[in-house]
Design an enzyme around this catalytic site. Structure first.
Site, short mmCIF file in Angstrom:
data_model
loop_
_atom_site.label_atom_id
_atom_site.label_comp_id
_atom_site.label_asym_id
_atom_site.label_seq_id
_atom_site.Cartn_x
_atom_site.Cartn_y
_atom_site.Cartn_z
N LEU A 33 0.82 -1.21 0.00
CA LEU A 33 0.00 0.00 0.00
C LEU A 33 0.85 1.26 0.00
O LEU A 33 1.88 1.35 0.68
CB LEU A 33 -0.92 0.00 1.22
CG LEU A 33 -1.88 -1.19 1.33
CD1 LEU A 33 -2.76 -1.02 2.57
CD2 LEU A 33 -2.72 -1.36 0.08
N HIS A 37 -3.33 4.31 -2.56
CA HIS A 37 -4.33 3.44 -1.94
C HIS A 37 -5.03 4.16 -0.78
O HIS A 37 -6.25 4.03 -0.60
CB HIS A 37 -3.67 2.17 -1.39
CG HIS A 37 -3.09 1.28 -2.44
ND1 HIS A 37 -1.74 1.06 -2.57
CD2 HIS A 37 -3.69 0.52 -3.41
CE1 HIS A 37 -1.53 0.22 -3.55
NE2 HIS A 37 -2.69 -0.12 -4.09
N GLN A 61 -4.43 -12.66 -12.91
CA GLN A 61 -4.30 -11.47 -13.75
C GLN A 61 -2.86 -11.19 -14.16
O GLN A 61 -2.60 -10.19 -14.83
CB GLN A 61 -4.90 -10.24 -13.06
CG GLN A 61 -4.12 -9.73 -11.86
CD GLN A 61 -4.88 -8.63 -11.14
OE1 GLN A 61 -5.93 -8.86 -10.55
NE2 GLN A 61 -4.37 -7.40 -11.19
N GLN A 153 -8.45 -0.45 -16.70
CA GLN A 153 -9.05 -1.36 -15.74
C GLN A 153 -10.38 -0.80 -15.23
O GLN A 153 -11.36 -1.54 -15.05
CB GLN A 153 -8.11 -1.59 -14.56
CG GLN A 153 -8.69 -2.45 -13.46
CD GLN A 153 -7.70 -2.75 -12.37
OE1 GLN A 153 -6.85 -3.63 -12.50
NE2 GLN A 153 -7.76 -1.99 -11.28
N SER A 185 2.72 3.79 -7.45
CA SER A 185 2.45 2.40 -7.82
C SER A 185 3.27 1.50 -6.93
O SER A 185 4.40 1.84 -6.54
CB SER A 185 2.83 2.17 -9.29
OG SER A 185 2.82 0.78 -9.60
N ARG A 187 4.71 -1.04 -7.86
CA ARG A 187 5.89 -1.46 -8.63
C ARG A 187 7.05 -0.47 -8.51
O ARG A 187 8.19 -0.82 -8.80
CB ARG A 187 5.51 -1.66 -10.10
CG ARG A 187 4.68 -2.92 -10.33
CD ARG A 187 4.35 -3.10 -11.81
NE ARG A 187 3.77 -4.42 -12.04
CZ ARG A 187 2.50 -4.72 -11.89
NH1 ARG A 187 1.66 -3.78 -11.49
NH2 ARG A 187 2.05 -5.93 -12.13
#
Length: 282
Positions: A33, A37, A61, A153, A185, A187
């Protein structure tokens, strides 16, 4: 904050909330998070009586097994952040609680799953559709909150809610960014220091393209300039930089100020794939 591991444990709490005429806000996440978020959670707490957050790294996914394996997992830190935000419930299911057996059902989202993210990540949106449907059926919220960063999305989930009559209000929260413009993100945690220094080029390119389009430059020229600028950065590998309709994701060949439009992009920094988008005409 109450942590729930099994779907059955939520059902009594859901029933109590409904009988008490309380609205339920839901924020589905895959953990790791960040402030983005937390903005979704805050939006839920502003408009809903009860806020539920799920943390589940959904295997269906990921079309890249290495990406799934390396996805950051920071559950203890995540739970502490949720406590600080005074979240009411956090659902942290096991894989078996979500997938009692491997799904054989598959979704088709038409053009939405064959362009941009769908083209570069085959099967991704089918996995998103399945897990979001499961989570919606388990939590049964009144509203669910998603970030604008994942624009395609959002379009997929909106189609899902409409076509399957979920009766859930989708709330889209603006992208939360770092001070240098990089979209937050999970990532980003995997970027090396030198990659992190290059990452703001993505948002700078979106901003430059928007300004040039609004100043009258043709989309063809704008796109060519941006593609060339990415080729000059040896750390970056641009996958796409496209002008699209934000609802249908149909690409535009020319910019029209009378039409809704957004620019969507995806690029690799080393082995880390980052996406972003910017609304031009809303």
């Amino acid at each position: 904050m109450i942590q729930i591991w099994r779907r059955d444990d939520w059902q009594e709490k859901w029933l109590n909330a409904i009988q008490s005429n309380k609205t339920i806000g839901f924020v589905p996440t895959m953990g790791a998070l960040h402030e983005g978020h937390l903005e979704l959670i805050r939006a839920s707490k502003l408009t809903c009586d009860i806020t539920v957050v799920s943390i589940f790294v959904n295997p269906t996914q990921f079309n890249n097994s290495e990406d799934f394996t390396n996805y950051p997992k920071t559950l203890n830190e995540d739970l502490e952040k949720l406590r600080q935000e005074k979240v009411d419930y956090v659902y942290t299911p096991s894989n078996d609680d979500i997938y009692t057996e491997l799904p054989i059902l598959s979704f088709s989202f038409g053009r939405l799953e064959s362009t941009l993210e769908g083209a570069f990540r085959p099967g991704h949106f089918n996995g998103v559709g399945i897990v979001v449907s499961k989570l919606f059926n388990i939590i049964r919220p009144n509203r669910s909150f998603f970030g604008q960063k994942d624009l395609q999305q959002v379009a997929i989930i909106r189609r899902l809610v409409t076509d399957l009559s979920f009766g859930i209000e989708l709330v889209v929260v603006p992208t939360k960014r770092e001070p240098d413009g990089l979209a937050m993100s999970s990532r980003n945690l995997r970027l090396s220091p030198i990659e992190r220094e290059s990452a703001p080029q993505i948002f700078k390119s979106l901003t430059k393209a928007k300004n040039e389009l609004l100043a009258g430059t043709s989309w063809f020229k704008v796109q060519q300039e941006i593609v060339a600028s990415f080729k000059e950065n040896s750390l970056m590998n641009l996958e796409y930089f496209e002008l699209i309709h934000p609802d249908t994701f149909m690409p535009y060949q020319e910019f029209d100020s009378n039409q809704k439009s957004s620019i969507c992009t995806a690029a690799y920094l080393g082995n880390i794939r980052l996406i972003d988008n910017l609304s031009i005409i809303s």
